[in-house]
Design a protein around this motif. Structure first.
Motif, PDB file in Angstrom:
ATOM      1  N   ALA A   1       0.831  -1.193   0.000  1.00 51.87           N
ATOM      2  CA  ALA A   1       0.000   0.000   0.000  1.00 51.87           C
ATOM      3  C   ALA A   1       0.871   1.250   0.000  1.00 51.87           C
ATOM      4  N   PRO A   2       0.524   2.239  -0.842  1.00 48.12           N
ATOM      5  CA  PRO A   2       1.264   3.500  -0.826  1.00 48.12           C
ATOM      6  C   PRO A   2       0.962   4.279   0.444  1.00 48.12           C
ATOM      7  N   SER A   3       1.769   5.280   0.685  1.00 47.95           N
ATOM      8  CA  SER A   3       1.569   6.091   1.892  1.00 47.95           C
ATOM      9  C   SER A   3       0.368   7.011   1.765  1.00 47.95           C
ATOM     10  N   ARG A   4      -0.055   7.299   0.512  1.00 46.80           N
ATOM     11  CA  ARG A   4      -1.206   8.161   0.280  1.00 46.80           C
ATOM     12  C   ARG A   4      -2.092   7.557  -0.796  1.00 46.80           C
ATOM     13  N   LEU A   5      -3.390   7.627  -0.557  1.00 41.32           N
ATOM     14  CA  LEU A   5      -4.373   7.220  -1.562  1.00 41.32           C
ATOM     15  C   LEU A   5      -5.189   8.447  -1.941  1.00 41.32           C
ATOM     16  N   ALA A   6      -5.279   8.709  -3.247  1.00 41.06           N
ATOM     17  CA  ALA A   6      -5.983   9.895  -3.718  1.00 41.06           C
ATOM     18  C   ALA A   6      -7.482   9.792  -3.436  1.00 41.06           C
ATOM     19  N   VAL A   7      -8.089  10.935  -3.116  1.00 33.48           N
ATOM     20  CA  VAL A   7      -9.518  11.038  -2.877  1.00 33.48           C
ATOM     21  C   VAL A   7     -10.081  12.075  -3.848  1.00 33.48           C
TER      22      VAL A   7
ATOM     23  N   ARG B   1     -21.555   4.985 -22.301  1.00 33.30           N
ATOM     24  CA  ARG B   1     -20.292   5.677 -22.034  1.00 33.30           C
ATOM     25  C   ARG B   1     -20.149   5.880 -20.534  1.00 33.30           C
ATOM     26  N   PRO B   2     -18.914   5.845 -20.023  1.00 31.96           N
ATOM     27  CA  PRO B   2     -18.707   6.217 -18.620  1.00 31.96           C
ATOM     28  C   PRO B   2     -18.888   7.715 -18.472  1.00 31.96           C
ATOM     29  N   LEU B   3     -19.506   8.110 -17.390  1.00 36.00           N
ATOM     30  CA  LEU B   3     -19.616   9.538 -17.099  1.00 36.00           C
ATOM     31  C   LEU B   3     -18.301  10.032 -16.521  1.00 36.00           C
ATOM     32  N   GLY B   4     -17.897  11.190 -16.959  1.00 39.97           N
ATOM     33  CA  GLY B   4     -16.590  11.702 -16.571  1.00 39.97           C
ATOM     34  C   GLY B   4     -16.439  11.877 -15.073  1.00 39.97           C
ATOM     35  N   ARG B   5     -15.456  11.209 -14.538  1.00 39.24           N
ATOM     36  CA  ARG B   5     -15.154  11.408 -13.127  1.00 39.24           C
ATOM     37  C   ARG B   5     -14.475  12.766 -12.940  1.00 39.24           C
ATOM     38  N   ASP B   6     -14.756  13.376 -11.816  1.00 37.02           N
ATOM     39  CA  ASP B   6     -14.122  14.650 -11.491  1.00 37.02           C
ATOM     40  C   ASP B   6     -12.655  14.384 -11.163  1.00 37.02           C
ATOM     41  N   LEU B   7     -11.764  15.026 -11.896  1.00 38.58           N
ATOM     42  CA  LEU B   7     -10.333  14.794 -11.719  1.00 38.58           C
ATOM     43  C   LEU B   7      -9.697  15.749 -10.719  1.00 38.58           C
ATOM     44  N   ARG B   8     -10.512  16.541 -10.026  1.00 40.66           N
ATOM     45  CA  ARG B   8      -9.953  17.457  -9.025  1.00 40.66           C
ATOM     46  C   ARG B   8      -9.615  16.679  -7.753  1.00 40.66           C
TER      47      ARG B   8
ATOM     48  N   PRO C   1       3.539  20.192  -6.957  1.00 44.35           N
ATOM     49  CA  PRO C   1       4.299  18.997  -7.368  1.00 44.35           C
ATOM     50  C   PRO C   1       4.311  17.892  -6.310  1.00 44.35           C
ATOM     51  N   GLU C   2       4.077  18.229  -5.048  1.00 42.27           N
ATOM     52  CA  GLU C   2       4.126  17.227  -3.984  1.00 42.27           C
ATOM     53  C   GLU C   2       3.100  16.121  -4.194  1.00 42.27           C
ATOM     54  N   TYR C   3       1.962  16.453  -4.819  1.00 38.10           N
ATOM     55  CA  TYR C   3       0.891  15.474  -4.981  1.00 38.10           C
ATOM     56  C   TYR C   3       0.726  15.018  -6.431  1.00 38.10           C
ATOM     57  N   ARG C   4       1.717  15.317  -7.257  1.00 42.31           N
ATOM     58  CA  ARG C   4       1.615  14.936  -8.657  1.00 42.31           C
ATOM     59  C   ARG C   4       1.610  13.412  -8.823  1.00 42.31           C
ATOM     60  N   ALA C   5       2.282  12.700  -7.945  1.00 36.43           N
ATOM     61  CA  ALA C   5       2.394  11.244  -8.074  1.00 36.43           C
ATOM     62  C   ALA C   5       1.059  10.534  -7.861  1.00 36.43           C
ATOM     63  N   ILE C   6       0.128  11.136  -7.126  1.00 33.09           N
ATOM     64  CA  ILE C   6      -1.154  10.481  -6.878  1.00 33.09           C
ATOM     65  C   ILE C   6      -2.269  11.084  -7.716  1.00 33.09           C
ATOM     66  N   GLN C   7      -1.957  12.059  -8.561  1.00 25.95           N
ATOM     67  CA  GLN C   7      -2.976  12.673  -9.407  1.00 25.95           C
ATOM     68  C   GLN C   7      -3.414  11.700 -10.492  1.00 25.95           C
ATOM     69  N   ARG C   8      -4.699  11.529 -10.671  1.00 22.93           N
ATOM     70  CA  ARG C   8      -5.235  10.608 -11.667  1.00 22.93           C
ATOM     71  C   ARG C   8      -4.976  11.142 -13.069  1.00 22.93           C
ATOM     72  N   ALA C   9      -4.537  10.254 -13.932  1.00 18.29           N
ATOM     73  CA  ALA C   9      -4.277  10.640 -15.316  1.00 18.29           C
ATOM     74  C   ALA C   9      -5.592  10.782 -16.074  1.00 18.29           C
TER      75      ALA C   9
END
Length: 298
Positions: free
Chosen positions: A135-141, A183-190, A212-220
């Motif tokens: 498990a990573p140290s942070r999980l994006a919400v 079609r999938p409805l667009g998830r909010d990427l914020r 940049p600190e949270y760039r690694a967990i940002q959803r593509a």
């Protein structure tokens, strides 16, 4: 903590009948809120680490009484929640024509167009990242609102032929799916926060989420994942032949998908993702059999 879902339906229809023929046209809209759905949520479990105090010969190791460290393990579990909303609207048509005496054949036509939009208002935690891996140290919400939208237009034409002289009734059903799209409805990427290894949801401001600190967990963002999947028209043919026997007994032979038509379709979303070999096989397989219906107590 679950509550009963709520549904509201509006319906307007018109009916017509004349000379043995009947027709109806109905439009409807239905909205369901607080619908039940299963959501995968994270769970944080403490894992205590102990040291071996002694290893006496021929006996189990002796463990120190207090843990020297407490780690956390993030896993996932499925839980029902009242976070779904389902909106459906559509039009239904039914037409029954009287039997044409010359050929002893009656016709029945049904058509339905529906459009459904299902969404989930619960927070979206990327718990799939903890399955089968450390498990990573942070999980994006992320905010809720994701779901699926679908549209379908189907017609069913049924011909029923009677041959009373020999006690036979034959029916032919031709079902055509003219429109089948989703079609999938667009998830909010914020990014609105993250889940830490202690199980706390840490909220983030828009400025913090963009750092940049949270760039690694940002959803593509994958534009191809939100494409409409519009499949070509599809026809299904079912046959049934019923023979009346003495004493009210009936013998029937049926064949579903009598033409054994199972075309392949390659989804656009799969092609856009570079998975060129993925196909969908449409229509159920050919299925046939016999039925014997007996009514001994009449």
């Amino acid at each position: 903590g679950l509550r009963a879902p709520r549904a509201a339906k509006r319906e307007l229809g018109v009916e017509w009948a004349r000379g043995g023929a009947a027709a109806s046209l109905t439009g409807f809209g239905e909205r369901t809120t607080r619908a039940f759905g299963t959501t995968r949520l994270p769970i944080v479990l403490p894992v205590e680490r102990y040291r071996v105090a002694a290893t006496p010969a021929g006996r189990p190791p002796e463990i120190e009484g207090t843990p020297f460290r407490v780690d956390t393990l993030i896993s996932a579990y499925d839980v029902p929640r009242n976070t779904r909303a389902i909106d459906t609207r559509g039009v239904e048509l039914a037409l029954d024509l009287p039997e044409w005496a010359v050929v002893r054949t009656a016709l029945n036509l049904n058509a339905a167009w529906t459009r459904t939009r299902a969404t989930d208002a619960g927070l979206d935690v990327e718990v799939d990242r903890v399955l089968g891996a450390t498990a990573p140290s942070r999980l994006a919400v992320y905010p809720g609102g994701g779901g699926v939208e679908a549209e379908q237009l189907v017609t069913s034409l049924r011909l029923v032929h009677r041959a009373p002289a020999v006690g036979l009734v034959g029916s032919l059903l031709v079902q055509t799916v003219w429109t089948q799209a989703d079609r999938p409805l667009g998830r909010d990427l914020r990014l609105v926060g993250y889940l830490d290894r202690a199980g706390r949801v840490v909220p983030l401001t828009p400025e913090q989420a963009a750092s940049p600190e949270y760039r690694a967990i940002q959803r593509a963002y994958l534009p191809s994942a939100l494409l409409w999947e519009r499949r070509p028209p599809l026809t299904l043919v079912n046959l049934r032949l019923t023979k009346a026997l003495a004493g009210g007994t009936q013998f029937a032979f049926y064949a579903n998908n009598a033409l054994a038509d199972r075309p392949l379709y390659q989804p656009r979303r799969t092609l856009s993702a570079g998975q060129a070999r993925a196909f969908e096989q449409r229509n159920p397989p050919l299925f046939f059999g016999v039925e014997l219906v007996a009514t001994p107590f009449r």
